[in-house]
Write a protein that holds these residues in place. Structure first.
Motif, PDB file in Angstrom:
ATOM      1  N   LEU A  38       0.883  -1.166   0.000  1.00  0.00           N
ATOM      2  CA  LEU A  38       0.000   0.000   0.000  1.00  0.00           C
ATOM      3  C   LEU A  38       0.917   1.212   0.000  1.00  0.00           C
ATOM      4  O   LEU A  38       1.700   1.392   0.944  1.00  0.00           O
ATOM      5  N   ALA A  39       0.867   1.998  -1.041  1.00  0.00           N
ATOM      6  CA  ALA A  39       1.664   3.230  -1.134  1.00  0.00           C
ATOM      7  C   ALA A  39       3.129   2.991  -0.780  1.00  0.00           C
ATOM      8  O   ALA A  39       3.687   3.664   0.072  1.00  0.00           O
ATOM      9  N   GLU A  41       4.601   0.857   0.950  1.00  0.00           N
ATOM     10  CA  GLU A  41       4.860   0.196   2.227  1.00  0.00           C
ATOM     11  C   GLU A  41       4.420  -1.257   2.105  1.00  0.00           C
ATOM     12  O   GLU A  41       3.454  -1.562   1.406  1.00  0.00           O
ATOM     13  N   TYR A  43       2.928  -4.673   3.806  1.00  0.00           N
ATOM     14  CA  TYR A  43       2.098  -5.180   4.888  1.00  0.00           C
ATOM     15  C   TYR A  43       1.900  -6.671   4.674  1.00  0.00           C
ATOM     16  O   TYR A  43       2.190  -7.205   3.599  1.00  0.00           O
ATOM     17  N   THR A  68     -13.328   4.554   5.055  1.00  0.00           N
ATOM     18  CA  THR A  68     -12.622   3.315   4.743  1.00  0.00           C
ATOM     19  C   THR A  68     -13.336   2.455   3.699  1.00  0.00           C
ATOM     20  O   THR A  68     -12.715   1.585   3.096  1.00  0.00           O
ATOM     21  N   ASP A  84     -10.631   0.256   2.217  1.00  0.00           N
ATOM     22  CA  ASP A  84      -9.282   0.785   2.055  1.00  0.00           C
ATOM     23  C   ASP A  84      -8.704   0.961   3.455  1.00  0.00           C
ATOM     24  O   ASP A  84      -9.227   1.736   4.255  1.00  0.00           O
ATOM     25  N   ARG A  86      -5.889   2.296   4.207  1.00  0.00           N
ATOM     26  CA  ARG A  86      -4.966   3.425   4.289  1.00  0.00           C
ATOM     27  C   ARG A  86      -5.293   4.402   5.433  1.00  0.00           C
ATOM     28  O   ARG A  86      -4.383   4.802   6.155  1.00  0.00           O
ATOM     29  N   VAL A  91      -1.508   5.871   5.799  1.00  0.00           N
ATOM     30  CA  VAL A  91      -0.866   5.827   4.486  1.00  0.00           C
ATOM     31  C   VAL A  91      -1.654   6.706   3.521  1.00  0.00           C
ATOM     32  O   VAL A  91      -2.888   6.649   3.490  1.00  0.00           O
ATOM     33  N   ARG A  93      -3.437   8.067   0.146  1.00  0.00           N
ATOM     34  CA  ARG A  93      -4.135   7.411  -0.963  1.00  0.00           C
ATOM     35  C   ARG A  93      -3.416   7.735  -2.262  1.00  0.00           C
ATOM     36  O   ARG A  93      -2.835   8.797  -2.421  1.00  0.00           O
ATOM     37  N   ASN A  94      -3.467   6.777  -3.179  1.00  0.00           N
ATOM     38  CA  ASN A  94      -2.896   7.008  -4.496  1.00  0.00           C
ATOM     39  C   ASN A  94      -3.803   6.400  -5.553  1.00  0.00           C
ATOM     40  O   ASN A  94      -4.768   5.723  -5.230  1.00  0.00           O
ATOM     41  N   ASP A 117      -2.390  -2.261  -3.283  1.00  0.00           N
ATOM     42  CA  ASP A 117      -1.814  -1.766  -4.533  1.00  0.00           C
ATOM     43  C   ASP A 117      -1.249  -2.919  -5.344  1.00  0.00           C
ATOM     44  O   ASP A 117      -1.262  -2.897  -6.565  1.00  0.00           O
TER      45      ASP A 117
END
Length: 175
Positions: A38-39, A41, A43, A68, A84, A86, A91, A93-94, A117
């Protein structure tokens, strides 16, 4: 001259050594983890909570939904909410790319998808390698984090996610 008694004693000692059951390797608990990004990062979540990983495609927005909830999607005839994480992980959002995936989490009939992502890999790690989440980045909600690995992978608590009322799942009674 060969001493028959000494030879027999050596052979018996070798036979006992070969017949000995080797000590068991440590049965350290392991975690099978699905790694995702996610962005930029990384997880992870335990695979035992993952029903499937699917390409994230079309979805319908839900008016007045919490921040969310991205919307709902139809996954082979099943309508699933897509969340989401994020906002809960601090984190940004993109934009979604072709690599975006919906990770479907499920337990006891409750299922929903979380947006990733990209799905990266599956890894088996010793449970002892997941350290308590003592120094998490700002904005990360501790209640959904199981721990952090030495490689700075934040391991999410699948059990906590699946019983979290914000994701529409039934709360389980603690006995």
């Amino acid at each position: 001259m060969i001493d028959a008694e000494a030879t027999r004693a050596k052979l018996e000692a070798r036979a006992r050594a070969l017949a000995r059951v080797p000590p068991k390797e440590t049965d350290e608990a392991t975690l099978d983890l699905l790694l995702f990004s996610l962005a930029a990062e990384t997880y992870a979540v335990e695979i035992r909570f993952v029903r499937e990983v699917a390409r994230f495609g079309e979805f319908a927005s839900v008016p007045l939904a919490p921040e969310t909830l991205i919307g709902v999607t139809n996954l082979r005839g099943e309508v699933l909410p897509v969340f989401d994480l994020r906002p809960l992980l601090g984190v940004p959002r993109n934009r979604l790319t072709d690599l975006a995936r919906a990770i479907v989490l499920e337990r006891d009939g409750d299922a929903f998808a979380v947006l990733a992502d990209q799905a990266i890999d599956v890894e088996r790690v010793p449970r002892s390698a997941v350290l308590p989440p003592s120094a998490l980045p700002p904005g990360v909600e501790r209640g959904i984090v199981l721990g952090v690995t030495a490689q700075a992978v934040i391991v999410l608590d699948g059990e906590a996610l699946l019983r979290d009322a914000r994701f529409g799942c039934r709360r389980t009674e603690q006995h």
